[in-house]
Design an enzyme around this catalytic site. Structure first.
Site, mmCIF file in Angstrom:
data_model
loop_
_atom_site.group_PDB
_atom_site.id
_atom_site.type_symbol
_atom_site.label_atom_id
_atom_site.label_comp_id
_atom_site.label_asym_id
_atom_site.label_seq_id
_atom_site.Cartn_x
_atom_site.Cartn_y
_atom_site.Cartn_z
ATOM 1 N N GLY A 131 12.463 -8.860 -6.624
ATOM 2 C CA GLY A 131 11.694 -7.993 -7.506
ATOM 3 C C GLY A 131 11.930 -8.292 -8.973
ATOM 4 C CG LEU A 175 -1.773 1.163 1.540
ATOM 5 C CD1 LEU A 175 -2.960 1.153 0.584
ATOM 6 C CD2 LEU A 175 -2.276 1.135 2.990
ATOM 7 N N GLY A 228 16.291 -6.429 -2.510
ATOM 8 C CA GLY A 228 17.281 -5.634 -3.225
ATOM 9 C C GLY A 228 18.497 -6.448 -3.603
ATOM 10 C CG HIS A 270 11.088 1.583 -4.095
ATOM 11 N ND1 HIS A 270 10.067 2.063 -3.318
ATOM 12 C CD2 HIS A 270 10.514 1.240 -5.265
ATOM 13 C CE1 HIS A 270 8.934 2.025 -4.000
ATOM 14 N NE2 HIS A 270 9.172 1.519 -5.183
#
Ligand code: FMN
Length: 374
Positions: A322, A149, A300, A268
């Protein structure tokens, strides 16, 4: 699968069996993708120093095996917030899977559920969370989807999003805290990539408020957000709250003090503050700060089973991946993601064996040294 968007990518792709490491997917994905979309997935902020640092920092660490310990059956199963997973490996939230493959997040959700791994579904997904959950449930009896979120200052809208995720069956909320503004991506600026192409939308945002078209530019990233918003969120839901984007030990301590369920050490994927430290370099300080009060996750630059082992040895409860998932999806849809996840799990199992361990918990801090010390 949505037959109307069944695409050519899978048919044109080599069998994912030919890939022998997660890194081999990227160059093939690059060939298949629109270069603008490849840049969006691959890129990082500004000079991409942090993007490179994540993988480079893993490469500087060395694992120190233990020998002759008489271990037999391996057990990789891990419990995170009460959810059993087949390995301490999760899928990090990544937006816009429809740009990678026509089956989009449906395929990713199926692969994660089949692998028995937790998928953190991105709020900015191109398939609605209900559809992802339905796919996951078709594949496994008890799949676990956590919902990432971005808290919106319009708390009514945030509440609507949270309820939507909860109703869909998501079992935790992962609040991204490292995005008080959008990171500056030179590649996206050069390519003029600032919103999704026509026909592809952020499906979770649609129909939650009047005239909400599901455009990326509608998303509110604000420096006004604070820990108070986390407290407000807790009043809205009983779901466990996980904070993603922790790098400073003091923030880790605050999260623990506020009773957060877990934190994710993350920069991120190098897409927000460039020159932020590599996550694996920062992990020990964060682990030390929380003193075991809550599980510490990390993402990461995790590309190998040895990376998973290094993170766990340094105190992470699990890692999330990711880009490798995105490359797997691009190349082979569900099968591609499944292959990436299986490779990481197999490599991690093999690493554990070579380290003289039978379970992830047996990895200790004494088993990692820096290159200089090795
Ligand atoms: C294409 C892409 C999209 C992403 N989208 C989001 C997002 O919507 N929300 C979020 O919290 N993190 C997002 N991330 C960050 C990931 O959750 C994660 O922190 C990062 O990808 C981990 O690094 P890795 O790609 O080296 O494994 C995104 C990352 C990528 C590569």
């Amino acid at each position: 699968m949505d037959e109307s968007v069944k695409g050519a990518a899978v048919d044109e792709s080599p069998s994912t069996r030919e890939f022998l490491s997660t890194r081999e997917f990227e160059p093939v994905a690059r060939e298949l993708l629109d270069p603008v979309h490849y840049d969006y997935f691959a890129g990082g902020a500004q000079d991409e120093i942090t993007l490179r640092a994540n993988e480079a920092a893993f490469a500087r660490l060395r694992l120190v095996q233990r020998i002759l310990r008489g271990r037999s059956a391996l057990d990789l199963t891990t419990t995170l917030l009460g959810h059993r997973t087949t390995a301490p490996i999760m899928l990090a939230p990544t937006a816009f899977h429809r740009l990678a493959h026509p089956d989009a997040e449906r395929a990713t959700a199926r692969a994660a559920a089949a692998a028995g791994m937790i998928m953190i579904a991105a709020m900015l997904s191109t398939v609605a969370i209900e559809d992802m959950a339905a796919e996951a449930r078709k594949t496994a009896d008890d799949p676990h989807l956590w919902f990432q979120l971005y808290i919106q200052r319009d708390m009514g809208f945030t509440r609507a999003l949270v309820e939507r995720a909860q109703d869909a069956g998501c079992s935790a909320l992962v609040v991204t805290g490292d995005s008080p503004a959008l990171g500056r991506h030179v590649r996206n600026d050069r390519n003029g990539f600032h919103d999704l192409p026509p026909g592809i939308r952020c499906e979770n945002l649609r129909s939650l408020r009047a005239d909400e078209p599901g455009h990326v530019r509608q998303v509110d990233l604000s420096p006004e957000l604070s820990w108070d918003h986390l407290e407000k969120l807790r009043e809205m839901t009983d779901l466990p709250l996980v904070v993603k984007g922790v790098l400073h030990p003091e923030d880790a301590r605050i999260a623990a003090d506020l009773g957060m369920a877990a934190i994710v050490v993350s920069n991120h994927g190098g897409r927000q503050l460039d020159t932020a430290p590599a996550t694996i370099a920062q992990l020990p300080r964060v682990v030390e700060a929380v003193e075991g009060r809550l599980p510490v996750l990390l993402d990461g630059g995790v590309r190998r089973g040895t990376d998973v082992a290094k993170a766990l040895a340094l105190g992470a409860a699990a890692v999330a991946v990711g880009r490798p998932v995105v490359w797997g999806l691009t190349v082979g849809g569900e099968e591609g993601v499944a292959r990436v996840l299986a490779m990481l799990r197999d490599e991690f199992a093999h690493t554990l064996t070579l380290c003289g361990c039978a379970t992830p918990a047996e990895l200790g801090r004494d088993m990692v040294v820096t290159e200089e010390a090795a």
